[in-house]
Design an enzyme around this catalytic site. Structure first.
Site, PDB file in Angstrom:
ATOM      1  N   ASP A 458       1.512  25.686 -38.953  1.00 66.89           N
ATOM      2  CA  ASP A 458       2.202  24.599 -38.241  1.00 66.89           C
ATOM      3  C   ASP A 458       2.013  23.419 -38.651  1.00 66.89           C
ATOM      4  O   ASP A 458       0.921  23.224 -39.454  1.00 66.89           O
ATOM      5  CB  ASP A 458       1.781  24.765 -36.734  1.00 66.89           C
ATOM      6  N   ASP A 523      11.140  25.520 -30.780  1.00 71.40           N
ATOM      7  CA  ASP A 523       9.999  25.968 -29.763  1.00 71.40           C
ATOM      8  C   ASP A 523      10.951  26.179 -28.397  1.00 71.40           C
ATOM      9  O   ASP A 523      10.007  26.513 -27.495  1.00 71.40           O
ATOM     10  CB  ASP A 523       9.288  24.461 -29.460  1.00 71.40           C
TER      11      ASP A 523
HETATM   12  C1  GLA Z   1       3.779  23.857 -31.935  1.00 73.98           C
HETATM   13  C2  GLA Z   1       4.456  24.935 -32.167  1.00 73.98           C
HETATM   14  C3  GLA Z   1       4.373  26.138 -31.213  1.00 73.98           C
HETATM   15  C4  GLA Z   1       2.830  26.278 -30.734  1.00 73.98           C
HETATM   16  C5  GLA Z   1       2.019  25.107 -30.556  1.00 73.98           C
HETATM   17  C6  GLA Z   1       0.455  25.363 -30.261  1.00 73.98           C
HETATM   18  O1  GLA Z   1       4.285  23.224 -30.838  1.00 73.98           O
HETATM   19  O2  GLA Z   1       5.717  25.074 -32.402  1.00 73.98           O
HETATM   20  O3  GLA Z   1       5.111  27.427 -31.603  1.00 73.98           O
HETATM   21  O4  GLA Z   1       2.289  27.125 -31.988  1.00 73.98           O
HETATM   22  O5  GLA Z   1       2.296  23.995 -31.631  1.00 73.98           O
HETATM   23  O6  GLA Z   1       0.015  24.264 -30.477  1.00 73.98           O
END
Ligand code: GLA
Length: 724
Positions: A458, A523
């Site tokens: 990420d 997301d």
């Molecule tokens: C980001 C990612 C999510 C999740 C969160 C965790 O927003 O896009 O899918 O993994 O971080 O903190």
């Protein structure tokens, strides 16, 4: 087919060909020019005649000799538009802002050609590389600049090879967006003058995906000309689209550099990111298929290419930071129950990570949540037959972490300026070798000590004032250092797959995809938003790299709810996952989840290996996708009614790409079982399950679908009929 180069007198031409495309280059003493990029020309077209037929008149009130849009247009030749290279010297060298390249030589290979040019005024060498894949119909372009002088040069702008856009492509699709709304599309007329799009966020970005489609006024999914370009680069970038007063159009794309960021010392060289270009004369879906093929054949490197894309259960929207043993193991049990194949432990597993305020940088299992380390959970997962994956965000650090307390100087930023936080975190300076060694060591230990087959990598914030230790802007080098770190991990752990995530789809591009195997597309698990996002995504990327999860009944990012069948339908088009508390509040939905998983498993080979189409639709509230197997024996289609239909009875839906001479049996699945309510009657053979019809009818005439409620959809199974 080989690049064919023909030389006659002082005029030289070369052509590259693929199945559908020809590109013709022409040069005399300067930087070569593309004179044709588009539909395939017959082999016997005389290139000299082509070039002379295209010689433009000299208009009134202009230079006696106007400069063409060369592969790197130059002001010094009288080109009055945006130049391809802008550079100067910091030291006293008053004329170093100007320069002029002369052609020196070329090298032709089977599928490509490189042109070498020299600027004697500034002591620069330029190499322009162009290749055309004969199978995928995608061109790859790259420029390289070498500072062969004995003085440093500051590069402000260095475009990848510049593409002249045919003037009949009067419109363009602009890709913009934001968090939870990636790949938003706007169709606009190319204005006269200069249109510039810039991204300074330090990652590919949600807001300005580095891609564009140019198209004719009447171009649609299955007809008309278009040309698309994508810059494979995960950092700052710029696009310049310029329609000149002469009517010509140029497209420039390249990495964006901050002032003084790119200092080329004597002997240094600078390469542009790869620019991918493809042209279609039969509409947008064919253009997307070319990019999909390019990715399948050349970009993607799955550790096990034959392995189907596993159904994933991700813990984020199921558990957030609550990693209690019982909750985790119950989720594993439910994952097994619905037929999942991979279990990904998301954010929350490492030291002090109970919220997004602390812990990033300390990549060690939290001792309270995991008193015996990660292995008991990993064993539980793997003994249940699932693969184990782990979330990491290596480029980041929370000020509240041991790493930051020990090395506060390891972050990007400028000493005298406030360093703004985003999601309570700062960005580590990957251009510092000590930092990347630390990150490599942490990841190496995790991957060596545990049975981890997958990393969700990420990157959750934009870069602001990304200065390195010397104070120089370092966003460009940061991107290169990230690639180097990923390459190192990939080389040491070739069996580990990596997902590229950046607050959802903030880092989606071809260059990161060379090192990763899946994108976290967004997301947003809201299926209405997702249908739009997935449609935009599919312009460049194929379904097998499109992470798509069934989220909870109530979407936490959009604040609205959806039926389970609809959620499963939309997610099933990509690389399917489930991201909800399966064993908890949504237990009653388990049969729907099982159904979505079964259908995905049965059909993923068609979605992940076939030709992908966005269904032509005249209803803006109806979005559709289809995939047709390469032998055209099978097709699957997903029809999504995101809002109330615009007519009382829906317009016919055409299924492209089928064999006109084959009879197909079409079966409809209504996953939320609502057709009985949405229609007073539908006495169509499709409803009775007995529709057998030719590919010609399905593709040319279309299929009458029933009325769909808003936020519902249909799945169509289309198989070559045994009955002839
Ligand atoms: C980001 C990612 C999510 C999740 C969160 C965790 O927003 O896009 O899918 O993994 O971080 O903190």
């Amino acid at each position: 087919m080989d690049a064919s180069v023909s030389i006659s007198g002082t005029t030289e031409t070369a052509r590259l060909d693929s199945g559908t495309t020809t590109v013709v280059f022409h040069w005399t003493d300067g930087i070569p020019v593309i004179v044709h990029l588009g539909a395939k020309l017959p082999e016997d077209v005389d290139l000299d005649t082509l070039v002379s037929a295209l010689v433009r008149p000299t208009p009134q009130a202009s230079l006696d000799e106007t400069a063409p849009i060369s592969l790197l247009p130059e002001f010094s030749r009288g080109f009055m538009g945006h130049p391809g290279l802008i550079a100067h010297r910091a030291e006293d060298a008053p004329s170093a802002w100007a320069g002029r390249f002369t052609f020196t030589r070329y090298d032709a290979t089977d599928t490509g050609i490189s042109f070498y040019c020299r600027d004697p005024y500034r002591g620069l060498d330029l190499c322009i590389t162009c290749s055309l894949d004969p199978q995928t119909n995608v061109l790859t372009f790259q420029n390289e600049l070498v500072n062969s002088s004995d003085r440093s040069l500051l590069v402000d702008w260095f475009a990848a090879p510049v593409v002249p856009v045919p003037s009949r492509l009067t419109e363009y699709l602009s890709f913009h967006g934001r968090w939870c709304a990636e790949f938003a599309l706007e169709r606009m007329t190319v204005p006269v003058g200069l249109t510039k799009k810039e991204n300074r966020r330090g990652r590919t970005s949600h807001e300005g995906f580095p891609g564009i489609v140019l198209l004719g006024e009447n171009t649609s999914e299955d007809s008309g000309p278009c040309l698309a370009a994508h810059l494979g680069w995960s950092g700052n970038h710029r696009m310049v689209l310029e329609r000149l007063p002469s009517g010509e159009m140029q497209l420039q794309m390249g990495a964006l550099h901050f002032a003084g960021e790119l200092l080329l010392r004597p002997g240094d060289s600078l390469k542009t990111p790869d620019l991918y270009v493809t042209a279609s004369s039969v509409g947008l879906s064919a253009m997307s298929q070319a990019f999909h093929e390019e990715i399948r054949r050349k970009i993607l490197k799955f550790p096990e290419p034959q392995k189907p894309r596993p159904v994933t259960v991700n813990t984020w929207e199921a558990l957030y930071f609550d990693h209690g043993w019982d909750k985790m193991t119950q989720l594993v049990d439910s994952a097994v129950d619905v037929g999942a194949e991979r279990f990904v432990l998301d954010d929350g597993w490492f030291k002090n990570r109970d919220s997004d305020r602390a812990g990033l940088g300390d990549w060690f299992a939290d001792e309270e949540k995991f008193p015996d380390g990660l292995d008991p959970l990993i064993d539980y997962v793997t003994k249940n037959g699932l693969e184990f994956g782990l979330w990491v965000e290596p480029e980041m650090v929370n000020p509240d972490s041991d790493l930051y307390r020990t090395h506060p100087d390891w972050v990007l930023g400028l000493a005298d300026y406030p360093n703004p936080l985003s999601r309570n975190q700062l960005v580590l300076d990957l251009t510092n070798d000590d930092v990347t060694q630390y990150l490599y060591d942490c990841l190496e230990k995790l991957l060596t000590d545990h049975a981890i087959g997958y990393l969700k990598w990420d990157m959750n914030r934009d870069l602001v004032m990304p200065g390195n230790r010397e104070g120089r802007a370092a966003a460009h080098k940061q991107t290169l250092a990230l690639y180097a770190l990923l390459d190192r991990i990939r080389a040491a752990f070739p069996h580990v797959e990596i997902e590229s995530c950046a607050s959802g789809g903030g880092r989606i591009d071809m260059e990161i995809l060379k090192r990763t195997h899946r994108f976290w597309t967004s997301d947003s698990n809201d299926p209405v938003e997702r249908a739009r996002i997935q449609s935009g995504f599919s312009f460049f990327f194929p379904p097998e790299v499109m992470g798509a999860h069934i989220g909870p009944a109530w979407s936490h990012t959009s604040g609205r709810g959806f039926l389970p069948g609809f959620r499963g339908l939309v997610a099933g088009v990509g690389h399917l996952g489930l991201e909800l508390d399966l064993g908890g509040t949504t237990e009653r939905e388990l049969p729907d989840m099982r159904h979505a998983v079964e259908r995905y498993k049965a059909d993923r080979h068609i979605w992940h290996g076939g030709n992908f189409y966005r269904l032509p639709s005249i209803d803006p509230a109806l979005i559709g996708f289809a995939s047709v197997s390469m032998d055209k024996h099978q097709a699957r289609a997903c029809v999504v009614q995101i809002d109330r239909p615009r007519s009382t009875v829906p317009a016919l839906v055409r299924i492209p790409g089928l064999d006109p001479d084959v009879q197909y049996h079409v079966v409809m699945d209504d996953p939320d079982d609502l057709l009985g309510k949405a229609n007073r009657g539908f006495n169509n053979q499709l409803a009775s399950g007995h529709l057998v019809v030719s590919g010609a009818v399905l593709t040319q005439v279309g299929l009458q679908l029933p009325v769909l409620y808003a936020q519902t959809g249909l799945y169509l199974t289309i198989n070559k009929s045994e009955i002839t």
